[in-house]
Every structure is written in C-alpha cells, then in structure tokens.
Write a protein that holds these residues in place. Structure first.
Motif, PDB file in Angstrom:
ATOM      1  N   GLY A  84      38.185  21.624 -25.762  1.00  0.00           N
ATOM      2  CA  GLY A  84      37.636  20.426 -25.133  1.00  0.00           C
ATOM      3  C   GLY A  84      38.615  19.802 -24.151  1.00  0.00           C
ATOM      4  N   LEU A  85      39.895  19.752 -24.521  1.00  0.00           N
ATOM      5  CA  LEU A  85      40.918  19.215 -23.627  1.00  0.00           C
ATOM      6  C   LEU A  85      41.015  20.047 -22.347  1.00  0.00           C
ATOM      7  CD1 LEU A  85      43.759  18.363 -26.189  1.00  0.00           C
ATOM      8  CD2 LEU A  85      42.261  16.743 -24.978  1.00  0.00           C
ATOM      9  N   LEU A  86      40.920  21.364 -22.495  1.00  0.00           N
ATOM     10  CA  LEU A  86      40.940  22.238 -21.315  1.00  0.00           C
ATOM     11  C   LEU A  86      39.735  21.951 -20.422  1.00  0.00           C
ATOM     12  CD1 LEU A  86      41.994  25.669 -22.875  1.00  0.00           C
ATOM     13  CD2 LEU A  86      43.377  24.197 -21.384  1.00  0.00           C
ATOM     14  N   GLY A  87      38.576  21.764 -21.043  1.00  0.00           N
ATOM     15  CA  GLY A  87      37.373  21.463 -20.274  1.00  0.00           C
ATOM     16  C   GLY A  87      37.499  20.169 -19.494  1.00  0.00           C
ATOM     17  N   PHE A  88      38.047  19.148 -20.124  1.00  0.00           N
ATOM     18  CA  PHE A  88      38.199  17.873 -19.421  1.00  0.00           C
ATOM     19  C   PHE A  88      39.312  17.917 -18.384  1.00  0.00           C
ATOM     20  CE2 PHE A  88      35.199  16.164 -22.390  1.00  0.00           C
ATOM     21  CZ  PHE A  88      34.526  15.243 -21.599  1.00  0.00           C
ATOM     22  N   ALA A  89      40.338  18.715 -18.621  1.00  0.00           N
ATOM     23  CA  ALA A  89      41.380  18.884 -17.602  1.00  0.00           C
ATOM     24  C   ALA A  89      40.804  19.587 -16.375  1.00  0.00           C
ATOM     25  CB  ALA A  89      42.549  19.675 -18.175  1.00  0.00           C
ATOM     26  N   TYR A  90      39.917  20.547 -16.599  1.00  0.00           N
ATOM     27  CA  TYR A  90      39.245  21.252 -15.498  1.00  0.00           C
ATOM     28  C   TYR A  90      38.446  20.260 -14.658  1.00  0.00           C
ATOM     29  CZ  TYR A  90      36.227  24.685 -13.189  1.00  0.00           C
ATOM     30  OH  TYR A  90      35.555  25.437 -12.253  1.00  0.00           O
ATOM     31  N   ARG A  91      37.667  19.425 -15.330  1.00  0.00           N
ATOM     32  CA  ARG A  91      36.848  18.437 -14.626  1.00  0.00           C
ATOM     33  C   ARG A  91      37.718  17.471 -13.842  1.00  0.00           C
ATOM     34  NH1 ARG A  91      35.018  13.159 -16.034  1.00  0.00           N
ATOM     35  NH2 ARG A  91      33.113  12.598 -14.895  1.00  0.00           N
ATOM     36  N   GLN A  92      38.768  16.959 -14.475  1.00  0.00           N
ATOM     37  CA  GLN A  92      39.611  15.978 -13.807  1.00  0.00           C
ATOM     38  C   GLN A  92      40.310  16.591 -12.598  1.00  0.00           C
ATOM     39  OE1 GLN A  92      39.540  12.648 -14.743  1.00  0.00           O
ATOM     40  NE2 GLN A  92      40.368  12.547 -12.671  1.00  0.00           N
ATOM     41  N   SER A  93      40.743  17.823 -12.716  1.00  0.00           N
ATOM     42  CA  SER A  93      41.378  18.505 -11.584  1.00  0.00           C
ATOM     43  C   SER A  93      40.399  18.618 -10.419  1.00  0.00           C
ATOM     44  CB  SER A  93      41.863  19.896 -12.008  1.00  0.00           C
ATOM     45  OG  SER A  93      42.440  20.582 -10.928  1.00  0.00           O
ATOM     46  N   ALA A  94      39.169  18.953 -10.709  1.00  0.00           N
ATOM     47  CA  ALA A  94      38.150  19.067  -9.659  1.00  0.00           C
ATOM     48  C   ALA A  94      37.859  17.716  -9.025  1.00  0.00           C
ATOM     49  CB  ALA A  94      36.870  19.671 -10.234  1.00  0.00           C
ATOM     50  N   LEU A  95      37.753  16.679  -9.833  1.00  0.00           N
ATOM     51  CA  LEU A  95      37.469  15.348  -9.305  1.00  0.00           C
ATOM     52  C   LEU A  95      38.647  14.798  -8.504  1.00  0.00           C
ATOM     53  CD1 LEU A  95      35.615  13.687 -12.331  1.00  0.00           C
ATOM     54  CD2 LEU A  95      34.615  14.725 -10.272  1.00  0.00           C
ATOM     55  N   ASP A  96      39.865  15.162  -8.913  1.00  0.00           N
ATOM     56  CA  ASP A  96      41.055  14.716  -8.185  1.00  0.00           C
ATOM     57  C   ASP A  96      41.199  15.413  -6.836  1.00  0.00           C
ATOM     58  OD1 ASP A  96      41.746  13.001 -10.243  1.00  0.00           O
ATOM     59  OD2 ASP A  96      43.306  14.310 -11.070  1.00  0.00           O
ATOM     60  N   GLY A  97      40.682  16.621  -6.722  1.00  0.00           N
ATOM     61  CA  GLY A  97      40.797  17.379  -5.475  1.00  0.00           C
ATOM     62  C   GLY A  97      39.515  18.094  -5.111  1.00  0.00           C
ATOM     63  N   PRO A  98      38.442  17.349  -4.826  1.00  0.00           N
ATOM     64  CA  PRO A  98      37.153  18.006  -4.575  1.00  0.00           C
ATOM     65  C   PRO A  98      37.176  18.939  -3.369  1.00  0.00           C
ATOM     66  CG  PRO A  98      37.044  15.684  -3.987  1.00  0.00           C
ATOM     67  CD  PRO A  98      38.353  15.891  -4.694  1.00  0.00           C
ATOM     68  N   HIS A  99      38.001  18.659  -2.383  1.00  0.00           N
ATOM     69  CA  HIS A  99      38.070  19.541  -1.215  1.00  0.00           C
ATOM     70  C   HIS A  99      38.696  20.887  -1.589  1.00  0.00           C
ATOM     71  CE1 HIS A  99      37.756  15.476   0.523  1.00  0.00           C
ATOM     72  NE2 HIS A  99      36.963  16.095   1.384  1.00  0.00           N
ATOM     73  N   LEU A 100      39.749  20.825  -2.404  1.00  0.00           N
ATOM     74  CA  LEU A 100      40.364  22.070  -2.853  1.00  0.00           C
ATOM     75  C   LEU A 100      39.443  22.814  -3.818  1.00  0.00           C
ATOM     76  CD1 LEU A 100      44.091  21.040  -3.281  1.00  0.00           C
ATOM     77  CD2 LEU A 100      43.116  22.550  -1.544  1.00  0.00           C
ATOM     78  N   TYR A 101      38.721  22.073  -4.638  1.00  0.00           N
ATOM     79  CA  TYR A 101      37.764  22.692  -5.551  1.00  0.00           C
ATOM     80  C   TYR A 101      36.704  23.456  -4.757  1.00  0.00           C
ATOM     81  CZ  TYR A 101      34.609  23.187  -9.540  1.00  0.00           C
ATOM     82  OH  TYR A 101      33.815  23.703 -10.538  1.00  0.00           O
ATOM     83  N   ALA A 102      36.223  22.825  -3.685  1.00  0.00           N
ATOM     84  CA  ALA A 102      35.237  23.489  -2.822  1.00  0.00           C
ATOM     85  C   ALA A 102      35.834  24.740  -2.189  1.00  0.00           C
ATOM     86  CB  ALA A 102      34.744  22.528  -1.743  1.00  0.00           C
ATOM     87  N   LEU A 103      37.099  24.678  -1.846  1.00  0.00           N
ATOM     88  CA  LEU A 103      37.768  25.833  -1.255  1.00  0.00           C
ATOM     89  C   LEU A 103      37.891  26.977  -2.258  1.00  0.00           C
ATOM     90  CD1 LEU A 103      39.557  27.191   0.943  1.00  0.00           C
ATOM     91  CD2 LEU A 103      41.485  26.010  -0.096  1.00  0.00           C
ATOM     92  N   MET A 104      38.259  26.652  -3.489  1.00  0.00           N
ATOM     93  CA  MET A 104      38.448  27.698  -4.500  1.00  0.00           C
ATOM     94  C   MET A 104      37.176  28.484  -4.757  1.00  0.00           C
ATOM     95  SD  MET A 104      40.862  26.146  -7.517  1.00  0.00           S
ATOM     96  CE  MET A 104      40.054  24.578  -7.733  1.00  0.00           C
ATOM     97  N   PHE A 105      36.060  27.786  -4.786  1.00  0.00           N
ATOM     98  CA  PHE A 105      34.821  28.416  -5.233  1.00  0.00           C
ATOM     99  C   PHE A 105      33.742  28.475  -4.163  1.00  0.00           C
ATOM    100  CE2 PHE A 105      36.814  26.500  -9.047  1.00  0.00           C
ATOM    101  CZ  PHE A 105      37.172  27.685  -9.658  1.00  0.00           C
TER     102      PHE A 105
END
Length: 194
Positions: A84-105
């Motif tokens: 669960g902690l990993l899942g929420f860390a994933y979400r927070q990382s994406a929300l903190d850097g949505p432009h980079l998240y869009a780039l990754m995927f």
C-alpha cells in the motif's frame, strides 16, 4: 545538498517535460528549454548534445525520481501495508511531476525508444513492486506463485487510477485519494491467501 549542475539538470528536465506535454515532440527544442529555464543554450547543448539526448535524460530522470519515491516509502513490518505504501508513493510521485509522468508513459517513447540507461532506470523503478509482492507471498499473505503477474496487475490498476486523476477523467465519486485506496484494495483481493 544537490549540486549546481544537478539543480540545472533538474530544472531543464522539468521545463523540457512541460514543453513536451504542451507542444508535443515537434515543439520541443533545446533553445525553448533553455529559454524556459532562464539559461543560455550553451549549458543545454553541453549537457545533452541534442534533442534526443535531452529526451533520454528526461526519461531517465523521470524513472529515477519514481524509483526514489518508492524507495522512500520504506519497508513496513506488514508486507501488505508495504504494498500500500508503494502504491501511494507511486501516486504521489505522479502528482508531484505530472509532466514527467506523461513523458514516462506517453506516446513519445513508443516512437523514440529509451536507451539502455533509460530501460535500466525504468526496470529499477518497477522492481520494488515485484519485491513487495514476493515478500507478501513469502509471508503467506498472498498466494504462492510468480510475483510478476501480480505486480503487473497492481501496477496496471495504480497506473490507470493515477492517469485518470491526472487527466481529469476520474469520476466524482469522492476524494481521489480514498478512491485510489479502494482501487488498490480491490486489486489485491484476488491474490490474498484464503
């Protein structure tokens, strides 16, 4: 303390990701990235060489940041809680850097495949989830078997929820964090040991 060079690279990567999302691959240039970051073009060309080098650096840095966020989630005494902690860390990382998240995927790297270092960074960011599933299996919380398909299933649910949230397509059924928690809980249910 981060280095001046490291800070500059971070700034250039972030500005490059913003430009890429806003203007697409055709609108991304080293000159525009330099202007957006408030620096001359010289350090941009020195650091990245060309547009492809900038894209590769952006891809690596995006996955490095995701991997760091997952590592910062730290282990928990309960392997299920750790997932669960990993899942929420994933979400927070994406929300903190949505432009980079869009780039990754996004589509860019389907058209311009990552280099070897980029693939290694992506793999390294995924391994904590596989290891977390394996630990939950070893502890008898999840059913025995290959941890990879379980990890992929959990990642797909997390990725789908985060993508919906970032792109404004998440149904208004409640708080996004609560909806995410429910989705993660539902995703793990089929794999729990009965």
């Amino acid at each position: 303390m981060a280095s001046v060079k490291g800070d500059l690279i971070d700034r250039l990567v972030d500005e490059g990701a913003r430009l890429l999302v806003a203007e697409g691959l055709g609108g991304l240039s080293l000159r525009k990235v330099a202007a957006a970051a408030g620096v001359s073009t010289m350090p941009v060309y020195t650091l990245f060489g060309d547009k492809r080098g900038l894209l590769a650096a952006m891809h690596r840095e995006a996955f490095r940041r995701l991997g760091a966020a997952l590592a910062a989630a730290g282990p928990a005494d309960d392997p299920l809680q750790h997932l669960g902690l990993l899942g929420f860390a994933y979400r927070q990382s994406a929300l903190d850097g949505p432009h980079l998240y869009a780039l990754m995927f996004g589509q860019v790297f389907a058209e311009l495949p990552a280099d070897e270092d980029g693939r290694a960074a992506a793999d390294a960011a995924y391994l904590p989830l596989v290891d977390g599933v394996r630990a939950a299996q070893t502890a008898g919380i999840l059913a025995e078997g290959d941890p990879e398909p379980v990890a992929l299933h959990l990642w797909a649910v997390a990725h789908g929820m985060v993508s919906l949230e970032i792109n404004g397509h998440l149904p208004a059924l409640g708080d996004p964090a609560d909806m995410y928690a429910i989705a993660l809980n539902n995703a793990i249910q089929p794999f729990l040991r009965m």
